[in-house]
Design an enzyme around this catalytic site. Structure first.
Site, PDB file in Angstrom:
ATOM      1  N   ASP A 108       3.331   1.680  -3.141  1.00 34.35           N
ATOM      2  CA  ASP A 108       4.118   0.797  -2.288  1.00 34.35           C
ATOM      3  C   ASP A 108       4.411   1.589  -1.004  1.00 34.35           C
ATOM      4  OD1 ASP A 108       5.620  -1.186  -1.128  1.00 34.35           O
ATOM      5  OD2 ASP A 108       6.873  -1.549  -2.877  1.00 34.35           O
TER       6      ASP A 108
HETATM    7  C1  NOJ Z   1       7.373  -2.957   0.454  1.00 39.95           C
HETATM    8  C2  NOJ Z   1       7.279  -4.029  -0.580  1.00 39.95           C
HETATM    9  O1  NOJ Z   1       7.924  -3.611  -1.754  1.00 39.95           O
HETATM   10  C3  NOJ Z   1       5.851  -4.433  -0.899  1.00 39.95           C
HETATM   11  O2  NOJ Z   1       5.864  -5.519  -1.762  1.00 39.95           O
HETATM   12  C4  NOJ Z   1       5.108  -4.732   0.357  1.00 39.95           C
HETATM   13  O3  NOJ Z   1       3.792  -5.156   0.079  1.00 39.95           O
HETATM   14  C5  NOJ Z   1       5.100  -3.504   1.231  1.00 39.95           C
HETATM   15  N1  NOJ Z   1       6.472  -3.141   1.557  1.00 39.95           N
HETATM   16  C6  NOJ Z   1       4.334  -3.687   2.517  1.00 39.95           C
HETATM   17  O4  NOJ Z   1       5.026  -4.552   3.323  1.00 39.95           O
END
Ligand code: NOJ
Length: 871
Positions: free
Chosen positions: A291
């Site tokens: 993530d």
């Molecule tokens: C954090 C989020 O938890 C995730 O779901 C997302 O895809 C990423 N940021 C990128 O924006």
């Protein structure tokens, strides 16, 4: 330039937590694998990473990948593993490229309900809405729409669907991104979505792996420690891993790790989770990505099985630092990260790219998620960036509005409808109340990432959003149909409203939540402040209307469970609809139902209790001022309806509940045995096939020297080192306990994507006839719950959803026979000692219930016995 610092806020430190605590505060259930006296919950080591490519259905893609990766330099390999940095390109993240082989920067982009931060896209209904349809075709159709739009914009990897959070915590901020609080509902919806998305050539990304059930305190940074989701082995397998297993079986191309720890090891470098469970037991052949900013260690994560770092930055983002990029080059050159591991990372990424045909005519990004202007800096994260055209304004919406409307409509869940108050007639005198019926007074898309609750709630907030291309509000749609509607688009009940005898008051209320980097009205993602109540004193609005009007219809847009007890029993509250999070066609969907063009056919993808304290205490939000939050899943398998049934707690509305304007009869249940369950455990798996092999020698250092006359972008992440020749082998690295490079034989529960293929043998199939016994057309959902016998030797929830089917629109008197297949896995429990799935031999003692909710059960089949209609 409308530069949006979308993720900078992630850095806002919501926690003062500094020190990790060692042991978990609660003693575990039978949990030999993840718990010990000394450390409490801990995640045992699992090394090395199983190489990808051993499954026949991936072999062609792996062969292609092998032939290019064999010829790549170290720099090219590292390039593909690491993002170019925060705001260093058009997408929310992109890798470096290997242009000699035609491989561009691979673009990764949110999100699960549409392409984020752009225009010309569709804002589809959220996952929770899709779950509420219980409609497998619509789930697939939405996947095709999402994938097609991603492709049209040049997105290689679309960051969805979401199955984690599973919805353990009703206040959890992101449960609306996923499909509902049940592993099979999540699994089926994810499988359909992935198949749909990937049919277009877009790579899907299942996230967040795993245990990401709360927003607050989710991240480990230089000054904070993410919480640890402490999950025992059986609960992990039977609840949280279940949809991921199905996603892998569906051939998902990529998996995103969660921010939090599981059993006190950060998910992005948890070797048991990535190497052991995902890549060995589930046989995952694609690539694993962090993530965003969830990367916390360089070598450790590589050895634990991570394949891609996003957006590439290290501990302090935006300064050109990385745990990988040039650092990965260094750790390969100095011999710490084995060449074999790097080759596997790259091969997995390139094979996935080939597998979905992205080598053929796949568009490059034609948009920028950083600005809506036509021109702007190509790398906004660099202070000095080349400038050029960044948005080509490609419209990718196609006719997806029809899918949006169909999903939003077929998800609408009728909780109550007394005196046939619904449907309404176009000339019924209506008084419409609530800001949730109208537009955002500040303008469409005026809140960044939907970080506000203004106007009709079409989605939650955070990265899982997309800009609305347009919005049909309930006010618009009711106004189009009704000849006699008066609108009071406010959350305050007007003191001067005129009340006539025939009036129907239609009250719109909502409940919002989202991702932690934005706090809305005191809610830091999770519904900390709002609890499970309607926002903006919505309960008072309903009560005020119910006092004046004799007929009140309540429409609720909500992210998840919402308490209704304050007013639902009032005599004048005649009808209540949950419209979930509908996306851009909010108004049309709701009028399709309100005025009876369609009968409602949605069902609750979670239970609604009478009061919040009816939930197990362990699913409350967890906070503590100092130290690391230990979030121990002591309720085990007993979340949502599983818990309410076990504890004999009457709910306001149970999981699966949903009325129609007509009625249905379920009859003629029958069961046939398909593949006999001769043994408790599945037959032995096949051994793994061969995987690509490469020379294991460390490549020449010159491969990561800066190319001559190279035009460096400041802060961009590169694989190059200033003085690569100075990097020598022979240093010592504190490898983790249990680290080895000797491959393990595959675990017995594995064998193909998702696990041992025999787990998906159809053991039984069940047929029921569904007849429309009322006088309006409508669609019914048959829900199949299993009750497992005590002979399995473990305590198991009394009812577990395992299948469902929805009828077509049935005219009055019309019938349809639905068939539901039950697999070996559907009847199995995870045997923590044998480390395999165990089913009752011959299915003996299993009961299969079919009904219209988990408590409205109409038929039951006993294995070896007969099926009968339930009393
Ligand atoms: C954090 C989020 O938890 C995730 O779901 C997302 O895809 C990423 N940021 C990128 O924006």
């Amino acid at each position: 330039m409308a530069f949006r610092s979308t993720f900078l806020n992630i850095l806002v430190l919501t926690q003062l937590a500094i020190l990790p605590t060692s042991a978990a505060d609660q003693s575990p259930d039978l949990n030999p694998r993840f718990w010990n006296e000394d450390e409490g919950f801990s995640s045992p080591p699992y090394y090395p990473t199983p190489n990808g490519g051993w499954l026949p259905n991936w072999s062609e893609a792996y062969e292609k990948a092998h032939s290019v990766v064999s010829n790549m330099t170290l720099a090219e390999k590292v390039n593909l593993t690491t993002g170019t940095g925060f705001f260093m390109g058009p997408c929310v993240g992109q890798t470096g490229s290997a242009l000699r082989f035609g491989i561009p920067n691979i673009c990764l982009m949110d999100g699960p309900l549409g392409i984020r931060n752009t225009e010309g896209n569709t804002a589809f209904p959220a996952g929770i809405t899709v779950g509420a349809t219980f409609d497998k075709d619509l789930m697939y159709e939405r996947g095709v729409g999402l994938g097609g739009e991603a492709r049209g914009k040049g997105v290689n990897v679309l960051l969805g669907p979401v199955v984690g959070p599973l919805g353990r915590k009703p206040r959890g901020g992101r449960i609306w991104e996923a499909f509902g609080v049940d592993p099979s509902l999540q699994a089926i919806a994810a499988e359909r979505t992935i198949k749909g998305m990937q049919s277009t050539g877009t790579i899907a990304n299942i996230k967040h792996f795993i245990g990401n059930e709360q927003e607050m305190h989710r991240m480990t940074t230089v000054v904070t420690k993410g919480y640890s989701s402490n999950i025992d082995d059986r609960t992990l397998h039977e609840l949280y891993l279940w949809p991921f297993a199905e996603a892998v079986r569906a051939g998902v191309g990529s998996v995103m790790t969660a921010y939090n720890d599981v059993n006190n090891s950060v998910c992005s470098q948890n070797s048991m989770l990535i190497n052991g469970i995902l890549k060995d037991e589930l046989g995952f052949q694609g690539f694993v990505v962090t993530d965003w900013l969830g990367h916390v260690g360089g070598v450790s994560s590589a050895l634990a099985g991570l394949d891609m770092s996003m957006p590439g930055d290290g501990a302090v983002p935006l300064f050109g630092n990385s745990y990988w990029a040039y650092e990965l080059s260094r750790s390969v050159l100095n011999g710490t990260v084995p060449m074999e591991r790097l080759n596997d990372m790259v091969t997995r990424i390139v094979a996935t790219w080939y597998k979905f045909g992205q080598d053929k005519d796949y568009p490059l990004p034609n948009f920028s998620s950083n600005t809506l202007d036509e021109k702007g800096p190509l790398y906004p994260g660099a202070l000095f960036s080349p400038y050029g055209v960044v948005n080509k304004f490609v419209n990718v919406q196609d006719n997806h509005n029809a899918t949006v409307r169909a999903i939003a409509r077929d998800a609408i869940t009728l909780l109550k409808n007394e005196d046939n108050t619904l449907p309404l007639k176009p000339d019924d005198p209506l008084k419409v109340f609530g800001e949730d019926a109208g537009p955002n007074p500040d303008g469409l898309n005026s809140c960044k990432d939907m970080g506000c609750d203004k106007g009709v709630l079409t989605m939650g907030w955070g990265s899982g959003t997309a800009r609305l291309p347009y919005l049909i509000t309930p006010q618009d749609a009711i106004g189009n149909i009704s000849s006699n509607a008066e609108f009071h688009i406010s959350d305050d009940f007007p003191s001067d409203v005129e009340v006539n005898d025939n009036d129907t008051a239609v009250v719109f209320i909502n409940a919002d939540s989202g991702e932690n980097y934005i706090t809305v009205e005191g809610n830091p993602g999770d519904r900390k402040e709002a609890g499970l109540k309607a926002w903006h004193e919505g309960d008072d609005l309903v009560k005020a209307a119910a006092e004046k009007f004799s007929k009140v219809v309540v429409v609720i847009h909500t992210v998840g469970p919402i308490l209704l007890d304050e007013w639902i029993d009032q005599k004048s509250v005649k009808a209540v609809l949950v419209a979930h999070l509908p996306g851009q066609e909010a108004g049309n969907a709701v009028t399709d139902i309100l005025f009876g063009d369609y009968s409602p056919s949605g069902h609750l993808p979670y239970a609604i209790p009478h009061k919040e304290s009816d939930y197990p205490e362990s699913v409350n939000l967890k906070e503590q001022p100092l130290g690391k939050v230990q979030d121990t899943f002591t309720e085990g398998l007993y979340i949502d309806y599983r818990h309410f049934i076990k504890e004999n707690i009457t709910t306001r509305y149970q999981f699966g509940h949903g009325l129609s304007y007509t009625t249905f009869k379920i009859s003629e249940p029958s069961l046939s045995e398909e593949t006999p369950l001769n043994d408790a455990y599945p037959p032995p798996r096949k051994p793994k096939g061969p995987t690509p092999t490469y020379a294991s020698t460390i490549p020449p250092a010159s491969e990561v020297a800066w190319p001559e006359h190279f035009n460096r972008i400041w802060r961009y992440l590169y694989p190059y080192l200033d003085n690569p020749e100075a990097v020598t082998t022979g240093g010592s690295y504190p490898y983790p306990t249990g680290y080895t490079t000797d491959p393990k034989p595959g675990p017995r529960a594995g064998g193909a994507e998702g696990g041992n293929p025999a787990l998906w043998d159809v053991a039984f199939s069940v047929k029921v006839k569904v007849t429309n016994t009322g006088n309006r057309p409508g669609r019914a959902v048959a829900q199949l719950y299993v009750e497992l016998p005590s002979s399995l030797g473990v305590d198991t929830p009394a009812r577990q959803l395992r299948q469902f089917e929805k009828t077509k629109i049935l005219d009055p008197g019309e019938s349809e026979t639905l068939t539901m297949k039950i697999t070996r896995k559907d009847l199995s429990v995870w045997d923590v000692v044998v480390q395999d799935w165990k089913a009752p031999v011959k299915g003996e003692g299993v009961k299969i219930w079919i009904g219209e909710s988990v408590v409205d059960l109409r038929a039951v089949c006993e294995i070896g016995g007969k099926c009968s209609l339930a009393e």
